[in-house]
Design a protein around this motif. Sequence first.
Motif, mmCIF file in Angstrom:
data_model
loop_
_atom_site.group_PDB
_atom_site.id
_atom_site.type_symbol
_atom_site.label_atom_id
_atom_site.label_comp_id
_atom_site.label_asym_id
_atom_site.label_seq_id
_atom_site.Cartn_x
_atom_site.Cartn_y
_atom_site.Cartn_z
ATOM 1 N N GLY A 67 0.780 -1.177 -0.019
ATOM 2 C CA GLY A 67 0.090 -0.089 0.139
ATOM 3 C C GLY A 67 0.712 1.378 0.130
ATOM 4 O O GLY A 67 0.254 2.514 -0.308
ATOM 5 N N PHE A 68 2.103 1.196 0.281
ATOM 6 C CA PHE A 68 2.852 2.520 0.335
ATOM 7 C C PHE A 68 3.741 2.666 -1.203
ATOM 8 O O PHE A 68 4.065 1.718 -1.807
ATOM 9 C CB PHE A 68 4.088 2.156 1.410
ATOM 10 C CG PHE A 68 3.713 2.788 2.533
ATOM 11 C CD1 PHE A 68 3.664 3.694 3.269
ATOM 12 C CD2 PHE A 68 3.161 1.443 3.588
ATOM 13 C CE1 PHE A 68 3.546 4.062 4.486
ATOM 14 C CE2 PHE A 68 2.626 1.727 4.973
ATOM 15 C CZ PHE A 68 2.759 2.859 5.334
ATOM 16 N N LEU A 69 3.620 3.855 -1.436
ATOM 17 C CA LEU A 69 4.092 4.371 -2.752
ATOM 18 C C LEU A 69 5.401 5.065 -2.638
ATOM 19 O O LEU A 69 5.127 6.134 -1.663
ATOM 20 C CB LEU A 69 3.082 4.818 -3.705
ATOM 21 C CG LEU A 69 1.968 4.129 -4.083
ATOM 22 C CD1 LEU A 69 1.069 4.830 -4.978
ATOM 23 C CD2 LEU A 69 2.331 2.890 -4.987
ATOM 24 N N LEU A 86 2.610 8.306 6.175
ATOM 25 C CA LEU A 86 4.094 8.543 5.483
ATOM 26 C C LEU A 86 5.124 8.106 6.512
ATOM 27 O O LEU A 86 5.154 8.493 7.669
ATOM 28 C CB LEU A 86 4.149 10.229 5.405
ATOM 29 C CG LEU A 86 5.286 10.618 4.772
ATOM 30 C CD1 LEU A 86 4.840 11.849 3.806
ATOM 31 C CD2 LEU A 86 6.616 10.993 5.389
ATOM 32 N N LYS A 87 6.284 7.357 5.935
ATOM 33 C CA LYS A 87 7.143 6.894 6.473
ATOM 34 C C LYS A 87 8.799 7.457 5.590
ATOM 35 O O LYS A 87 8.421 7.348 4.510
ATOM 36 C CB LYS A 87 7.415 5.377 6.582
ATOM 37 C CG LYS A 87 6.267 4.675 7.365
ATOM 38 C CD LYS A 87 6.509 3.079 7.272
ATOM 39 C CE LYS A 87 5.477 2.694 8.213
ATOM 40 N NZ LYS A 87 5.425 0.998 8.432
ATOM 41 N N THR A 88 9.571 7.583 6.454
ATOM 42 C CA THR A 88 10.824 8.024 5.624
ATOM 43 C C THR A 88 11.980 7.924 6.789
ATOM 44 O O THR A 88 11.683 7.901 7.951
ATOM 45 C CB THR A 88 10.648 9.655 5.198
ATOM 46 O OG1 THR A 88 11.902 9.875 4.315
ATOM 47 C CG2 THR A 88 10.844 10.515 6.271
ATOM 48 N N GLU A 127 -2.160 6.208 1.226
ATOM 49 C CA GLU A 127 -3.410 6.987 1.524
ATOM 50 C C GLU A 127 -4.571 6.243 2.046
ATOM 51 O O GLU A 127 -4.591 5.056 1.731
ATOM 52 C CB GLU A 127 -3.611 7.849 0.192
ATOM 53 C CG GLU A 127 -2.504 8.877 -0.191
ATOM 54 C CD GLU A 127 -3.155 9.743 -1.214
ATOM 55 O OE1 GLU A 127 -4.056 10.378 -0.992
ATOM 56 O OE2 GLU A 127 -2.471 9.777 -2.610
ATOM 57 N N GLY A 128 -5.412 6.872 2.584
ATOM 58 C CA GLY A 128 -6.736 6.134 2.989
ATOM 59 C C GLY A 128 -6.389 5.669 4.637
ATOM 60 O O GLY A 128 -5.334 5.740 5.221
#
Length: 240
Positions: A34-36, A89-91, A238-239
């Motif tokens: 699900g992460f882009l 959000l991941k970073t 998202e979502g």
Amino acid sequence: MRLNCTSALFLLCSLWLLPSCSSSRKAAGPSEKGFLALFDGKTLNGWEFDSTYWRMENGVLVGEITPQTIVKRNTFIIWKGGQPADFELKTSFRVSALGNSGINYRSVELDTLPYALKGYQADLDGRNRYNGQNYEERGRQFLARRGEQVIIDNSGKPVVTGSLGDSATLANVFKKEDWNDYHLVVKGNHMQHYLNGVLMSEVTDNDALNRKMSGRIGVQVHVGPPMKIEYRDMRLKEGR
């Protein structure tokens, strides 16, 4: 005869594994369902920015202020791929000793200034004064400091309703001049900032007049002394 079979089996297993190993080396950062990825690892396509301060280097987004390029106000690199509402959000980031930056979200671009955002910010800095807090850039300012659970009432006033831990103790989570992980969980009017897996601040925003329920994502170089901020593996889901 037994030795030949073992050797053949080892060879077959090795050949079967090789494509998988090669594929993993080509992957640009973590892959999660699900992460882009928000950066392609090579260019800054899909982002708007001042090239004086931002560049892509070895797959890492670099924001840098030098003695020759001191800024008079905060400047952002802004993602143009959407205006997320509910998301994670991941970073990972690494900031210089005197660096000051932040990840803005649900933010609005200013018409009067280039590369300027107004909105929520997951704060971070090399001096470790602000890491993990929720700050509203060009708005209501400090919404939740490190270790605070906050409800913002309908007048816009932040009210501390609980503790996530002692601020000084939580500060030890940050690794100076090393890579740190940021994870933002934003759902409805509820925002959580995690640093290296530890919840650092939590905000419920009931201020219907001033809150934002969607908006731009961007990252910042802050007015001040020369500094360097690096981000890698930035990805978005998202979502709810």
